[in-house]
Design an enzyme around this catalytic site. Sequence first.
Site, PDB file in Angstrom:
ATOM      1  N   ASP A 192       0.699  -1.136  -0.151  1.00 42.48           N
ATOM      2  CA  ASP A 192       0.037   0.062   0.289  1.00 42.48           C
ATOM      3  C   ASP A 192       0.764   1.397  -0.093  1.00 42.48           C
ATOM      4  OD1 ASP A 192      -2.441  -1.420   0.072  1.00 42.48           O
ATOM      5  OD2 ASP A 192      -2.333  -1.817   2.343  1.00 42.48           O
ATOM      6  N   ASP A 251       3.288   4.311  -0.457  1.00 37.57           N
ATOM      7  CA  ASP A 251       4.017   4.510  -1.625  1.00 37.57           C
ATOM      8  C   ASP A 251       5.346   3.791  -2.111  1.00 37.57           C
ATOM      9  OD1 ASP A 251       2.292   6.164  -2.916  1.00 37.57           O
ATOM     10  OD2 ASP A 251       3.610   7.840  -2.869  1.00 37.57           O
ATOM     11  N   TYR A 259       7.341  -0.216  -4.986  1.00 36.03           N
ATOM     12  CA  TYR A 259       8.637  -0.517  -5.977  1.00 36.03           C
ATOM     13  C   TYR A 259       8.933  -1.997  -5.781  1.00 36.03           C
ATOM     14  CZ  TYR A 259       8.300   4.083  -7.555  1.00 36.03           C
ATOM     15  OH  TYR A 259       7.806   5.148  -7.833  1.00 36.03           O
ATOM     16  N   ASP A 298      13.148  -1.552  -7.784  1.00 39.22           N
ATOM     17  CA  ASP A 298      13.814  -1.043  -6.505  1.00 39.22           C
ATOM     18  C   ASP A 298      15.284  -1.222  -6.158  1.00 39.22           C
ATOM     19  OD1 ASP A 298      13.631   0.109  -3.769  1.00 39.22           O
ATOM     20  OD2 ASP A 298      12.390  -1.363  -2.882  1.00 39.22           O
ATOM     21  N   ASP A 303      15.347  -2.666  -0.803  1.00 39.19           N
ATOM     22  CA  ASP A 303      14.526  -3.059  -0.280  1.00 39.19           C
ATOM     23  C   ASP A 303      14.118  -2.757   1.364  1.00 39.19           C
ATOM     24  OD1 ASP A 303      12.348  -4.228  -1.387  1.00 39.19           O
ATOM     25  OD2 ASP A 303      12.651  -6.336  -1.452  1.00 39.19           O
ATOM     26  N   ASN A 309      17.787   7.218  -5.251  1.00 41.61           N
ATOM     27  CA  ASN A 309      16.751   7.484  -6.295  1.00 41.61           C
ATOM     28  C   ASN A 309      16.960   6.379  -7.297  1.00 41.61           C
ATOM     29  OD1 ASN A 309      18.794   8.470  -7.574  1.00 41.61           O
ATOM     30  ND2 ASN A 309      17.964  10.645  -7.741  1.00 41.61           N
ATOM     31  N   ASN A 325      19.017   5.311  -9.511  1.00 43.35           N
ATOM     32  CA  ASN A 325      19.373   5.457 -10.926  1.00 43.35           C
ATOM     33  C   ASN A 325      20.845   5.063 -11.075  1.00 43.35           C
ATOM     34  OD1 ASN A 325      20.811   7.628  -9.556  1.00 43.35           O
ATOM     35  ND2 ASN A 325      19.937   9.354 -10.897  1.00 43.35           N
ATOM     36  N   SER A 379      -5.099  -1.988 -21.902  1.00 44.94           N
ATOM     37  CA  SER A 379      -4.275  -3.272 -22.274  1.00 44.94           C
ATOM     38  C   SER A 379      -3.294  -3.196 -23.386  1.00 44.94           C
ATOM     39  CB  SER A 379      -5.067  -4.388 -22.635  1.00 44.94           C
ATOM     40  OG  SER A 379      -6.169  -3.944 -23.739  1.00 44.94           O
TER      41      SER A 379
END
Length: 575
Positions: free
Chosen positions: A184, A186, A190, A205, A208, A229, A231, A263
């Site tokens: 749930d 935010d 990920y 992600d 974790d 982030n 990246n 879809s």
Amino acid sequence: MKSPRKLIMAAPVFFLLTLHTLASSGYGNWPDTRHSNGHACIGCVLVVSMIEQLTQVHNSTVQISMERLCSYLPEKLFLKTTCYLVVHIFGPDITKLFRADMNADVVCHTLEFCKQDPGQPLCHLYPLPKEAWTFTLEKARQIVKKSPALTYSRSGAGICSLPFLAKICQKIKLSIQKSVPFKDADSDKYSDFPTLRGFYWRGRDCNDSNKMAYPGRRPDNWDSYQDSNCNGIWGVDPKDGIPYEKKFCEGSQPRGVILLGDSAGAHFHIPPDWITASQMSLKSFLNLPIALTNELDWPQLSGTTGFLYSTSRIKENSIYLRLRKRNHCNHRDYQNISKNGASSQNLERFIESLSRNQLLDYPAIVIYAMIGNDVCSGNIDPLPEMTTPEKLYSKVMQTLQYLDSHLPNDSHVILYGLPDGRFLWDHLHDRYHPLGQLNKDVTYAHFYSFLNCLQVSPCHGWMSSNKTLRTLTSERAEQLSKTLKKIATSQKFTNFALFYLDFDFQEITEEWQRRGGQPWQLIEPVDGFHPNEVVLQLLADHFWKKMQHQWPHVLGKENPFNPQIEQVFGDQGGH
Ligand SMILES: *[C@@H]1O[C@H](CO)[C@@H](O)[C@H](O)[C@H]1NC(C)=O
Ligand SMILES: *[C@@H]1O[C@H](CO)[C@@H](O)[C@H](O)[C@H]1NC(C)=O
Ligand SMILES: *[C@@H]1O[C@H](CO)[C@@H](O)[C@H](O)[C@H]1NC(C)=O
Ligand SMILES: *[C@@H]1O[C@H](CO)[C@@H](O)[C@H](O)[C@H]1NC(C)=O
Ligand SMILES: CC(=O)N[C@H]1CO[C@H](CO)[C@@H](O)[C@@H]1O
């Protein structure tokens, strides 16, 4: 009422007959049981057709064809086991019926996966048998009169009620439930798991154990100590003590891409290999477990958020990959918030899965592409089901207000119009469906009418021999596109600029023809409805060019440090 179930085409293998009874597990979009009859019927006809055609292709017995089919299936998700069990139960009946020259339609009506309700038309895929239908069916029923298998399909509970299968069904259900990330918060949206709405759907992600690390956020402390982030850019340059994220990304206008789609956006795709007897081999089904746990969508290859390189003949990349190429700081910042069956009217049910923090995250390019379901349904009379311009207006405004209160400032929202789906009928109706290629007996016109008869068509309005209906559907689609355009030109929002783009299928077709292709090659062959990977890639190309030309600020700057980023961080941790 429209339900997300409707764009799921029954997939062609035995196990789906099993899985349709798993619908009640609440996972994904499996056809819900109230309407399962049509899907069970298609599933049966597809599978029995495959057995019949395998028998023909390999000149083998029915028993061997069934075993061949099972042997091709992977072990995962109990697919192979289930297949052998089903063969064990239904095999003898199918063999007897084939021996008496019954085709797939007759077999499936006899085994009661297909039913003709009183007062309803008879639904069949193949040309009707030469003898009268009732006579043939009666003959077939006599052949399997005492079959124990029949009692199971009759019970209406689906084949999970078979004693052999009950346990397996239960196991599949559990294994699906266990691996679905019911998350749930935010930051919990990920995942580092590919399917079941994992990183095939949005950026992987990278930590974790840290809820504050996820793709798309503004770096914490210039990511001196960890990659907040995801990246792949973090740490401090030992030469000058400046954090890499600051050096390479500051002022580079990073941004992510988010798709609110259906879809088509999620790239619904059933590989033709799965149902083409002449091409079927061990390799054909390798991707089946992944596809099944991804709702038969392939977002990892989609035009907007795909990050794997396309397997199609063309080289264009997704919008995400282009954004990443433009600025490597955008690595992993994509979200595919798409659902089979999504429309302007039901988006509110899942828009909350969009993850963007107004204060902490970078701006986003949000693409709204509900390109069909507002005019598409499987209903016998699709017209009253279609979204009206008024209803569209009010729901889209709600969506935009939601976005305005969730997107970081300086975001961009692009509304896509609806295509004119008449190209489906125009380019396909007299071509053979994959099931009809071997014996030249099933065209798309037949296939569409079979789906319409069962009321499981993904789009009765356009996939219909009724020209008036196709025209009316296109007229409504055009009204809806105009409404979206009007919204885009008249409304202003605080946190994003709003644009409108036509879904110009004509332009894409012309581009494809310039490259030597044929228009029919742009449509998913198995369902005869969805735009295929080529269309999605060409559409992404079209989007990109349009932005570069008209609104380049939407894409952000080109990052001059890209080569340095590559040098220091390589692939930045992959996807
Ligand atoms: C198919 O198999 C049967 C029986 O094994 C054989 O008599 C027949 O010639 C075969 N047909 C073809 C086309 O190979
Ligand atoms: C993940 O996050 C935790 C908690 O913030 C942190 O201690 C750890 O170093 C991070 N791991 C990596 C690989 O960045
Ligand atoms: C949002 O961004 C715009 C354009 O960059 C700017 O003019 C405006 O002041 C910003 N609004 C807020 C609330 O920061
Ligand atoms: C074709 O569709 C229109 C609009 O739904 C309907 O009024 C008409 O009866 C249909 N024609 C046939 C032949 O089914
Ligand atoms: C990971 C992810 O993107 N999940 C969401 C994608 O969109 C669907 C449908 O809207 C949501 O149910 C998922 O949670």
